[in-house]
Design a protein around this motif. Structure first.
Motif, mmCIF file in Angstrom:
data_model
loop_
_atom_site.group_PDB
_atom_site.id
_atom_site.type_symbol
_atom_site.label_atom_id
_atom_site.label_comp_id
_atom_site.label_asym_id
_atom_site.label_seq_id
_atom_site.Cartn_x
_atom_site.Cartn_y
_atom_site.Cartn_z
ATOM 1 N N LEU A 386 36.810 43.639 38.955
ATOM 2 C CA LEU A 386 37.062 42.894 40.195
ATOM 3 C C LEU A 386 38.445 43.230 40.739
ATOM 4 O O LEU A 386 38.645 43.334 41.955
ATOM 5 N N ALA A 387 39.400 43.416 39.831
ATOM 6 C CA ALA A 387 40.754 43.788 40.253
ATOM 7 C C ALA A 387 40.762 45.141 40.939
ATOM 8 O O ALA A 387 41.509 45.351 41.906
ATOM 9 N N ASP A 388 39.945 46.073 40.463
ATOM 10 C CA ASP A 388 39.872 47.390 41.100
ATOM 11 C C ASP A 388 39.467 47.259 42.568
ATOM 12 O O ASP A 388 40.040 47.908 43.453
ATOM 13 N N VAL A 389 38.461 46.397 42.823
ATOM 14 C CA VAL A 389 38.012 46.195 44.201
ATOM 15 C C VAL A 389 39.105 45.525 45.031
ATOM 16 O O VAL A 389 39.425 45.957 46.146
ATOM 17 N N LEU A 390 39.696 44.462 44.490
ATOM 18 C CA LEU A 390 40.707 43.698 45.224
ATOM 19 C C LEU A 390 41.940 44.532 45.523
ATOM 20 O O LEU A 390 42.432 44.573 46.663
ATOM 21 N N HIS A 391 42.455 45.228 44.519
ATOM 22 C CA HIS A 391 43.670 46.016 44.719
ATOM 23 C C HIS A 391 43.409 47.250 45.573
ATOM 24 O O HIS A 391 44.276 47.661 46.357
ATOM 25 N N GLY A 392 42.227 47.848 45.413
ATOM 26 C CA GLY A 392 41.901 48.987 46.265
ATOM 27 C C GLY A 392 41.874 48.592 47.726
ATOM 28 O O GLY A 392 42.408 49.306 48.601
ATOM 29 N N ALA A 397 45.085 48.180 52.948
ATOM 30 C CA ALA A 397 45.513 47.348 54.078
ATOM 31 C C ALA A 397 47.030 47.230 54.172
ATOM 32 O O ALA A 397 47.594 47.270 55.280
ATOM 33 N N PHE A 398 47.713 47.068 53.044
ATOM 34 C CA PHE A 398 49.147 46.753 53.064
ATOM 35 C C PHE A 398 50.031 47.827 52.425
ATOM 36 O O PHE A 398 51.258 47.731 52.474
ATOM 37 N N GLY A 399 49.420 48.833 51.820
ATOM 38 C CA GLY A 399 50.185 49.834 51.076
ATOM 39 C C GLY A 399 50.174 49.487 49.600
ATOM 40 O O GLY A 399 50.150 48.297 49.232
ATOM 41 N N PRO A 400 50.201 50.487 48.730
ATOM 42 C CA PRO A 400 50.028 50.228 47.294
ATOM 43 C C PRO A 400 51.138 49.404 46.670
ATOM 44 O O PRO A 400 50.865 48.494 45.883
ATOM 45 N N ARG A 401 52.399 49.679 47.019
ATOM 46 C CA ARG A 401 53.490 48.950 46.376
ATOM 47 C C ARG A 401 53.501 47.491 46.789
ATOM 48 O O ARG A 401 53.739 46.594 45.968
ATOM 49 N N THR A 402 53.223 47.224 48.044
ATOM 50 C CA THR A 402 53.161 45.838 48.515
ATOM 51 C C THR A 402 52.013 45.096 47.847
ATOM 52 O O THR A 402 52.153 43.934 47.430
#
Length: 430
Positions: A386-392, A397-402
């Protein structure tokens, strides 16, 4: 003069014992290994941890070799997730109805036969993705049946005060397997070939079956057995969780940490963009290895925390440290600082695993332990996906570091809010 030696030149045994006790205060707590039954179960876990990773590397490698498509690799992962979830829940109920040693013998034998079938299809050059996905689904079904029985058995093999130490020993082995297994697979493929990885796993599992065979019988305790393992019994397990706040919070703590704070889906993008000057391949390897390495270090030095009695506070603190470390990782522009934060996160994850596992075994009655471990298996397997989907999604949307830093901050805020709102976890202690 060295006070550890007498005037006759003989070493003072009391001084040596004192030094050993000093070492044991912070090194891995190995008390459970003094118990032959637990030691046999632990040995079987070592073999399973490394051998399963050989197959975990070989299956996606073979699928990619056949199709040349990462999409098929992802589809195979999902094909394994569904039976794992279904059979972990059912397996937890089964583990509460029958001798857990017998169930472990059946399921470990099933996993070994499945590995042998993997070898046969590869040796025969079948090159069928459908066959691989069916075998993967079968393997994960056996694993789902196996894991609850294995974990629930621990409380019958060691006393309650050694449960955190036993959890640390088992978790350290599994994390070490996640590091050593893929490295060993990468070294062996050019030497012996991909099909032989499956065969090595199958042969290693024979050791596991032998170790389980040597365990004592683990039938349901007198007066506690349920007669069947169906939907009604699975539902009873969920009702049990909802009626025991400390168990519910132990699951929620893991969901909060993993779903909001596991950023592995963003590792490839961060390696290609933020840490590209260090070398994309080096960066990617370090990012994926850092958390397991931290978890192994936490296990090796688990003597520093495994004797703690306030298990609830240990879980809360570990999840908060995880969130802080993930936030620091998201804010890091240096690869080495980022890796250091991920290692800290891995240590925190190990502490959380140890005490959540101990809470599940000590706070649940024996007739419910199998079902609790079934839910635990589902949470552990499903949360990171689920984290893979959420963080992807958030990374796009906001950039990886954000996205990473924001997720880590949310972990801290949500965990502290849960701890403040519901005191059961704060108050729980052995």
């Amino acid at each position: 003069m060295d006070t550890s030696e007498s005037t006759t030149g003989e070493r003072d045994p009391e001084a040596g014992t004192s030094r050993r006790r000093g070492w044991r205060r912070w090194a891995m707590d190995t008390r459970p290994l003094r118990r032959p039954a637990y030691r046999r179960l632990w040995v079987s876990t070592i073999v399973t941890a490394v051998g399963s990773q050989l197959t975990a590397v070989a299956v996606p490698k073979q699928i990619y070799d056949i199709t040349g498509s990462s999409a098929w690799v992802g589809a195979a992962s999902m094909a394994g997730l569904v039976p794992l979830i279904v059979f972990a829940l059912w397996g937890g109920a089964i583990a509460d109805t029958m001798d857990r040693r017998k169930l472990l013998l059946i399921t470990n034998s099933g996993i070994a036969v499945t590995s042998l079938l993997f070898w046969l299809q590869a040796f025969a050059g079948l090159e069928s993705v459908a066959a691989l996905m069916v075998l993967l689904a079968l393997q994960q079904a056996f694993w789902g049946l196996n894991a609850p029985a294995r974990n629930a058995s621990i409380a019958r093999l060691v006393p309650e005060d050694e449960l955190p130490a036993a959890s640390a020993l088992g978790s350290t082995v599994m994390q070490t397997g996640q590091v050593a297994g893929p490295l060993l697979a990468g070294a062996l493929i050019p030497v012996v070939g991909l099909p032989e990885l499956y065969l090595i796993d199958a042969l290693a599992l024979c050791v596991t079956v032998w170790a389980v065979y040597r365990l004592p019988s683990l039938p349901p305790l007198a007066g506690t057995a349920i007669r069947r393992a169906g939907l009604k019994e699975i539902a009873a397990g969920f009702r049990y969780i909802s009626g025991h706040t400390v168990l519910l919070l132990s699951f929620l703590a893991d969901i909060v940490a993993m779903v909001l704070g596991m950023p592995r889906a963003l590792f490839p993008q961060l390696a290609a963009q933020t840490y590209a000057p260090y070398g994309e391949g080096l960066a990617l390897g370090l990012l994926f290895a850092a958390i397991p390495i931290g978890a192994v270090l936490g296990g090796l030095f688990s003597g520093t925390f495994s004797r703690a009695r306030r298990h609830g506070w240990m879980v809360i603190g570990a999840v908060v440290v995880w969130g802080v470390a993930i936030t620091g990782f998201g804010l890091s522009g240096s690869l080495w600082v980022a890796v250091a934060f991920l290692v800290v996160a891995g240590v925190a994850d190990m502490v959380s695993m140890v005490f959540r596992g101990a809470i599940l075994l000590s706070a649940a009655t024996d007739e419910m332990r199998g079902r609790m471990q079934g839910v635990f298996t589902v949470v552990v397997a499903g949360g990171p996906r689920l984290a893979d989907v959420l963080h992807g999604t958030a990374g796009s949307a906001f950039g990886p570091r954000t996205a990473v830093a924001g997720g880590g901050l949310l972990v801290v805020l949500v965990m502290l809010a849960l701890a403040a709102a519901v005191p059961a976890l704060r108050r729980y202690r052995v």
